[in-house]
Enzyme design. Structure first.
Site, mmCIF file in Angstrom:
data_model
loop_
_atom_site.group_PDB
_atom_site.id
_atom_site.type_symbol
_atom_site.label_atom_id
_atom_site.label_comp_id
_atom_site.label_asym_id
_atom_site.label_seq_id
_atom_site.Cartn_x
_atom_site.Cartn_y
_atom_site.Cartn_z
ATOM 1 N N CYS A 84 0.817 -1.211 0.000
ATOM 2 C CA CYS A 84 0.000 0.000 0.000
ATOM 3 C C CYS A 84 0.852 1.263 0.000
ATOM 4 O O CYS A 84 0.425 2.304 -0.501
ATOM 5 C CB CYS A 84 -0.903 0.041 1.233
ATOM 6 S SG CYS A 84 -1.877 -1.452 1.502
ATOM 7 N N ASP A 116 -2.085 -3.255 7.892
ATOM 8 C CA ASP A 116 -3.155 -4.063 8.467
ATOM 9 C C ASP A 116 -3.087 -5.500 7.974
ATOM 10 O O ASP A 116 -3.381 -6.435 8.718
ATOM 11 C CB ASP A 116 -4.512 -3.460 8.108
ATOM 12 C CG ASP A 116 -4.750 -2.131 8.800
ATOM 13 O OD1 ASP A 116 -3.945 -1.766 9.675
ATOM 14 O OD2 ASP A 116 -5.739 -1.454 8.460
ATOM 15 N N CYS A 157 -2.630 3.507 2.664
ATOM 16 C CA CYS A 157 -3.492 2.551 3.372
ATOM 17 C C CYS A 157 -4.606 3.296 4.098
ATOM 18 O O CYS A 157 -4.681 4.521 4.055
ATOM 19 C CB CYS A 157 -2.636 1.726 4.323
ATOM 20 S SG CYS A 157 -3.396 0.176 4.854
ATOM 21 N N ASP A 158 -5.473 2.563 4.806
ATOM 22 C CA ASP A 158 -6.724 3.186 5.235
ATOM 23 C C ASP A 158 -6.593 4.252 6.317
ATOM 24 O O ASP A 158 -7.192 5.319 6.212
ATOM 25 C CB ASP A 158 -7.771 2.142 5.619
ATOM 26 C CG ASP A 158 -7.303 1.123 6.635
ATOM 27 O OD1 ASP A 158 -6.170 1.219 7.088
ATOM 28 O OD2 ASP A 158 -8.094 0.219 6.962
ATOM 29 N N CYS A 240 -5.266 -2.330 -0.882
ATOM 30 C CA CYS A 240 -6.112 -3.502 -1.097
ATOM 31 C C CYS A 240 -7.225 -3.193 -2.089
ATOM 32 O O CYS A 240 -7.859 -2.146 -2.033
ATOM 33 C CB CYS A 240 -6.694 -3.965 0.226
ATOM 34 S SG CYS A 240 -5.423 -4.448 1.435
ATOM 35 N N GLU A 493 -8.741 -4.630 14.211
ATOM 36 C CA GLU A 493 -9.639 -5.208 13.215
ATOM 37 C C GLU A 493 -9.671 -6.717 13.375
ATOM 38 O O GLU A 493 -8.666 -7.332 13.733
ATOM 39 C CB GLU A 493 -9.158 -4.868 11.807
ATOM 40 C CG GLU A 493 -9.288 -3.407 11.460
ATOM 41 C CD GLU A 493 -8.814 -3.085 10.056
ATOM 42 O OE1 GLU A 493 -9.077 -1.965 9.606
ATOM 43 O OE2 GLU A 493 -8.186 -3.955 9.421
ATOM 44 N N SER A 518 -12.069 -5.152 9.484
ATOM 45 C CA SER A 518 -11.448 -4.693 8.254
ATOM 46 C C SER A 518 -12.537 -4.398 7.237
ATOM 47 O O SER A 518 -13.629 -4.974 7.280
ATOM 48 C CB SER A 518 -10.516 -5.775 7.712
ATOM 49 O OG SER A 518 -10.203 -5.538 6.358
#
Length: 604
Positions: A84, A116, A157-158, A240, A493, A518
């Site tokens: 990521c 993650d 990433c998130d 992802c 998560e 997640s």
């Protein structure tokens, strides 16, 4: 103390964050608009000779450049060892080159991230959510300390994306986000189908329950299939690939007007992503010239757009947590009830993973986010009038892009949605008086009742799944507690568990937790139960065998236990000792608020 202030939210004192003396808007210098509003504090005159000496050493080429050129910070969430983020330094270099070509000074720096995918199911996942705060702290710190005039942030990433937007809200200087982009789908020869990171976890569930089979029966052993999936699920750089948290946040933020058009759906390794980097320099100049600051973009209307996009695309439950934190940082009123209100009226249209078959790269191929937004603006579901970082409205940004192709099947027509309303449901009841967040697409039904099977930590459930101890047959509600923001600590998560349940096809099981999931999770799952167990929420006193009902039609989550009995159990409950007593997680646990207010650390 934190919780009291969250409940009794008041108007913030001004300035909410540290304000620096700077040139007034519209200041002219040598016949030109002065864009170095903040850096001029250091670079004009001789009040800060040491600062100028340091800047010359860092690469400022001349006195004229020192005096007149705006300074743009380029903040990437770059680090090696995670697909990521591993390419973001190169994107930053491309942006820097074009910023400099446009006559501005550009300073690259980066902040930290956590993978993650790598930490999922392990103790390392506890460090993930708090990186959102570290990213925000880092970018705010560098921007303000170094007197940068503007900021271009490059997340991957998130937690990266809400982190950079929270930083924008704090320093409130012209800013744009360039999303690092999504990964290409992988491909499995043993399964003969596209795969992605989520496949790894679901295959693991099938592997444990001896249900993992190749396309051709008996041609490959379960171990060979697992090795094939592990080696091919992630074929390169990028976040992802499904509508997991990273892509949920990027598409939501684009719908808010904080990125260039199509940033959220342009693949990480595509030439178009490099072209976007080239355009970033011109965009940040527009923001400075027109004084387009984050407070003008982070509005209730733009957050409404984010919520609409989240529902249409089937986004992650994590977006509830992150959008609440972004809004809280920006001083925009946003509550759990807003999510439910929008979910009640917005259809779920996108056949995207995890519950669907397509990936973000497929969405790019049919026109990407601008084409989706054209559909929604035309239908009156998305506000096209909001301002954006380009200096144009959202509707003006998307006007040159094509409409969705007639023959595509990824985005369903409004007349034939996957679900007539959104997939995010806000539940309340005697198990979650302050709210919980469910991700219910309707594919597993809307109501579930079963006997509680209680686990005090995620690893207890993972061990039970690994040993095949979750039986088929009788309906069960698996309860994982003491995994909230304080109790985890870090609100990990739980994709490993939820994916194992899906992979093993345990259709008799629902999963609820005061932790979170997640974006790759799906199934009958409820998270963010509030108050969490660690602070004495009712979830702390659920017992094995209690009957629990999850009702997405009535927005309820209840255990069949009387109010008197719940009070009796809570009277006997003892607060557990802190799992971590020193270091960053201990600090986080002391500062963090509850999940229903975004798990923020900076409201006091």
């Amino acid at each position: 103390m934190i919780q009291q202030n969250l409940e009794q939210k008041r108007e913030p004192e001004e300035p909410r964050y540290l304000n620096f003396k700077h040139l007034p808007d519209g200041t002219m210098r040598d016949g030109k608009l002065a864009l170095n509003k903040y850096s001029s504090t250091l670079t004009n005159g001789h009040d800060f000779p040491g600062a100028q000496a340091m800047l010359y050493a860092a690469g400022v080429p001349s006195k004229d450049t020192m005096k007149n050129s705006p300074q743009v910070g380029i903040a990437s969430v770059w680090w090696e060892g995670n697909p990521c983020n591993m390419h973001l330094l190169d994107l930053g270099k491309e942006i820097k080159a074009h910023v400099q070509k446009d006559g501005m000074l550009a300073w690259q720096y980066n902040t930290i991230g956590v993978s993650d995918g790598i930490t999922m199911g392990g103790e390392g996942m506890r460090f993930s959510l708090q990186t959102r705060e570290i990213i925000a702290d880092s970018i705010e710190t560098v921007t303000c300390a170094q007197h940068h005039d503007a900021c271009i942030a490059i997340p991957g990433c998130d937690k990266n994306m809400p982190g950079v937007i929270m930083a924008f809200a704090r320093h409130n200087r012209p800013s744009i986000m360039v999303y690092g982009g999504s990964i290409k789908p992988g491909y499995s020869e043993t399964l003969r189908k596209p795969i992605n990171i989520s496949t790894c976890y679901e295959a693991h569930g099938a592997y444990i329950y001896k249900a993992l089979k190749s396309q051709e029966e008996g041609k490959f052993t379960p171990d060979q299939i697992m090795e094939d999936i592990e080696q091919n699920a992630c074929p390169g750089a990028g976040a992802c690939g499904g509508m997991y948290t990273a892509n949920t946040m990027s598409t939501s933020i684009e719908a808010m007007g904080l990125t260039l058009p199509n940033s959220s759906t342009t693949p990480a390794e595509s030439p178009a992503k490099m072209r976007e980097c080239a355009k970033a320099a011109a965009a940040i100049r527009v923001c400075m010239e027109k004084n387009i600051t984050p407070d003008k973009l982070l509005t209730k209307a733009s957050f409404e757009n984010a919520l609409v996009m989240m529902m249409v695309l089937g986004g992650s439950t994590n977006a509830v947590l992150h959008l609440l934190a972004m809004a809280g940082t920006a001083g925009v009123p946003l509550t759990l009830d807003d999510f439910q209100r929008v979910s009640n009226k917005i259809p779920f249209l996108a056949d995207l993973a995890p519950s669907g078959k397509y990936f973000a790269a497929d969405l790019f191929d049919i026109g990407g986010m601008p084409s989706v937004m054209k559909l929604l603006v035309a239908a009156g579901l998305l506000d096209g009038s909001i301002p954006t970082i380009t200096g144009k409205t959202l509707a003006e940004n998307i006007a040159p892009f094509p409409s969705l192709p007639q023959d595509q099947t990824l985005i369903r027509p409004l007349s034939n949605p996957i679900k007539a309303t959104g997939h995010i449901e806000i539940l309340r009841g005697n198990l979650a008086p302050d709210g919980a967040v469910a991700k219910i697409t309707g594919k597993e039904g809307l109501v579930f009742t079963g006997k509680a099977m209680v686990f005090n930590k995620e690893h207890e459930l993972d061990s039970a799944l690994n040993a095949g101890k979750i039986p088929r047959g009788e309906n069960l509600v698996l309860v994982v507690r003491y995994e909230g923001p304080k109790g985890g600590p870090g609100m990990p998560e739980q994709l490993k568990a939820s994916a194992s349940i899906m992979g093993a096809k345990l259709t008799n099981v629902a999963l609820i937790t005061d932790g979170r999931y997640s974006g790759a999770s799906h199934g009958f799952i409820v998270g963010h139960i509030c108050p969490e167990a660690a602070v004495g929420g009712p979830v702390a006193v659920v017992q094995d065998g209690d009957i629990i009902t999850i009702d997405a039609e009535r927005n309820r989550i209840d255990m069949d236990v009387s109010e008197e009995e719940i009070k009796r159990r809570l009277g006997l409950w003892k607060e557990p000792k802190m799992v971590v007593t020193r270091g960053v997680l201990a600090k986080y646990a002391r500062l963090v608020g509850d999940a229903s207010h975004g798990a923020m650390t900076d409201l006091f």
